[in-house]
Design a protein around this motif. Structure first.
Motif, PDB file in Angstrom:
ATOM      1  N   TRP A   1     -34.101 -23.865 -87.792  1.00 49.96           N
ATOM      2  CA  TRP A   1     -35.064 -24.137 -88.864  1.00 49.96           C
ATOM      3  C   TRP A   1     -34.821 -23.222 -90.064  1.00 49.96           C
ATOM      4  O   TRP A   1     -35.027 -23.620 -91.210  1.00 49.96           O
ATOM      5  N   ARG A   2     -34.385 -22.011 -89.813  1.00 56.14           N
ATOM      6  CA  ARG A   2     -34.054 -21.120 -90.929  1.00 56.14           C
ATOM      7  C   ARG A   2     -32.885 -21.669 -91.726  1.00 56.14           C
ATOM      8  O   ARG A   2     -32.851 -21.570 -92.953  1.00 56.14           O
TER       9      ARG A   2
ATOM     10  N   LEU B   1     -43.322 -16.333 -88.885  1.00 54.98           N
ATOM     11  CA  LEU B   1     -43.249 -16.898 -90.225  1.00 54.98           C
ATOM     12  C   LEU B   1     -42.290 -16.092 -91.093  1.00 54.98           C
ATOM     13  O   LEU B   1     -41.500 -16.653 -91.862  1.00 54.98           O
ATOM     14  N   ARG B   2     -42.330 -14.782 -90.959  1.00 58.65           N
ATOM     15  CA  ARG B   2     -41.413 -13.924 -91.718  1.00 58.65           C
ATOM     16  C   ARG B   2     -39.970 -14.162 -91.293  1.00 58.65           C
ATOM     17  O   ARG B   2     -39.054 -14.186 -92.117  1.00 58.65           O
ATOM     18  N   GLU B   3     -39.747 -14.320 -89.989  1.00 55.30           N
ATOM     19  CA  GLU B   3     -38.398 -14.591 -89.497  1.00 55.30           C
ATOM     20  C   GLU B   3     -37.870 -15.929 -90.001  1.00 55.30           C
ATOM     21  O   GLU B   3     -36.668 -16.096 -90.225  1.00 55.30           O
ATOM     22  N   LEU B   4     -38.773 -16.867 -90.199  1.00 58.06           N
ATOM     23  CA  LEU B   4     -38.381 -18.211 -90.628  1.00 58.06           C
ATOM     24  C   LEU B   4     -38.109 -18.288 -92.121  1.00 58.06           C
ATOM     25  O   LEU B   4     -37.258 -19.065 -92.565  1.00 58.06           O
TER      26      LEU B   4
ATOM     27  N   VAL C   1     -44.944 -24.930 -83.114  1.00 55.26           N
ATOM     28  CA  VAL C   1     -45.552 -24.979 -84.443  1.00 55.26           C
ATOM     29  C   VAL C   1     -44.513 -24.858 -85.558  1.00 55.26           C
ATOM     30  O   VAL C   1     -44.816 -25.067 -86.729  1.00 55.26           O
ATOM     31  N   THR C   2     -43.264 -24.551 -85.209  1.00 54.80           N
ATOM     32  CA  THR C   2     -42.255 -24.261 -86.224  1.00 54.80           C
ATOM     33  C   THR C   2     -42.027 -25.393 -87.225  1.00 54.80           C
ATOM     34  O   THR C   2     -41.832 -25.123 -88.410  1.00 54.80           O
ATOM     35  N   PRO C   3     -42.029 -26.666 -86.838  1.00 63.52           N
ATOM     36  CA  PRO C   3     -41.827 -27.717 -87.836  1.00 63.52           C
ATOM     37  C   PRO C   3     -42.852 -27.701 -88.970  1.00 63.52           C
ATOM     38  O   PRO C   3     -42.491 -27.911 -90.134  1.00 63.52           O
TER      39      PRO C   3
END
Length: 232
Positions: free
Chosen positions: A206-207, A62-65, A30-32
């Motif tokens: 992604w980050r 989500l917070r990590e990203l 789901v990250t993208p």
């Protein structure tokens, strides 16, 4: 694969108002679409809403990203665990948005998931799913806002969602990293491309993309180092 020391360039699809269906390769998770959500929040002022129907909304991830914690102050997350809960959440969202400013973006992951469950009869499930599709389309139309949606399967049941989407993107895993493509073949967006050709597809990757985007927007304090590696 991991990145080397070269500073990458990064780009993400520009989200137009309307419903955008995003199909993501399973191994990318789901990250993208989380990255698309956060990128939109970075570049606009309105709140963002994430309605999840497939148990994909992980707020810790989500917070990590996010490139800065305060970015998340404008993101609200809700989960529907049954078809009736999911439909009610979409109805409540439309009611809330009627009384406040327009959203920067709405994300609805696994829009078809709950309506495939055995606790809802076939005809009822189909009618409820069509109602859910109409709800997200109405939010996009009334508020002139981008609404991102994902689906669990591409089949006859999910066809109403495909018909309602003005834009259909696919995020594919390639030898050079994730790539967003317009399924109509009109545009192709390389998310990330290092000068040496090496990339990273973990959470840290992604980050790095979002931190680059945040620097472009000049709207987030990048106060945490990028992790060396991470899960999707």
């Amino acid at each position: 694969m991991s990145t080397r020391s070269n500073r990458p360039t990064a780009d993400l699809p520009e989200l137009a108002p309307g419903v955008t269906l995003v199909d993501v390769d399973d191994d990318l998770g789901v990250t993208p679409v989380q990255a698309l959500l956060l990128d939109r929040v970075l570049g606009s002022d309105g709140p963002a809403f994430w309605v999840d129907g497939a148990n994909r909304a992980n707020t810790t991830r989500l917070r990590e990203l996010a490139p800065a914690d305060r970015v998340l102050d404008r993101v609200e997350v809700a989960r529907g665990f049954t078809a009736h809960q999911h439909t009610a959440l979409l109805d409540r969202l439309a009611g809330r948005l009627a009384a406040r400013e327009s959203p920067s973006v709405v994300l609805a992951t696994g829009l078809d998931a709950r309506y495939r469950d055995a606790d809802v009869d076939g005809d009822v499930a189909e009618a409820m799913f069509i109602r859910a599709v109409a709800s997200v389309a109405r939010v996009a139309r009334v508020h002139d806002a981008p609404v991102l949606v994902t689906r669990c399967r591409d089949d006859e049941f999910s066809r109403p969602l495909r018909r309602a989407a003005e834009t259909h993107l696919a995020c594919r895993a390639t030898a050079f990293g994730p790539r967003f493509e317009d399924t109509e073949g009109e545009t192709e967006t390389l998310v990330y491309h290092g000068a040496d050709g090496w990339i990273q597809t973990t959470l840290a990757y992604w980050r790095e993309v979002l931190e680059h985007r945040a620097r472009m927007y000049e709207s987030a304090a990048l106060d945490r180092p990028v992790a060396a590696a991470g899960a999707r």
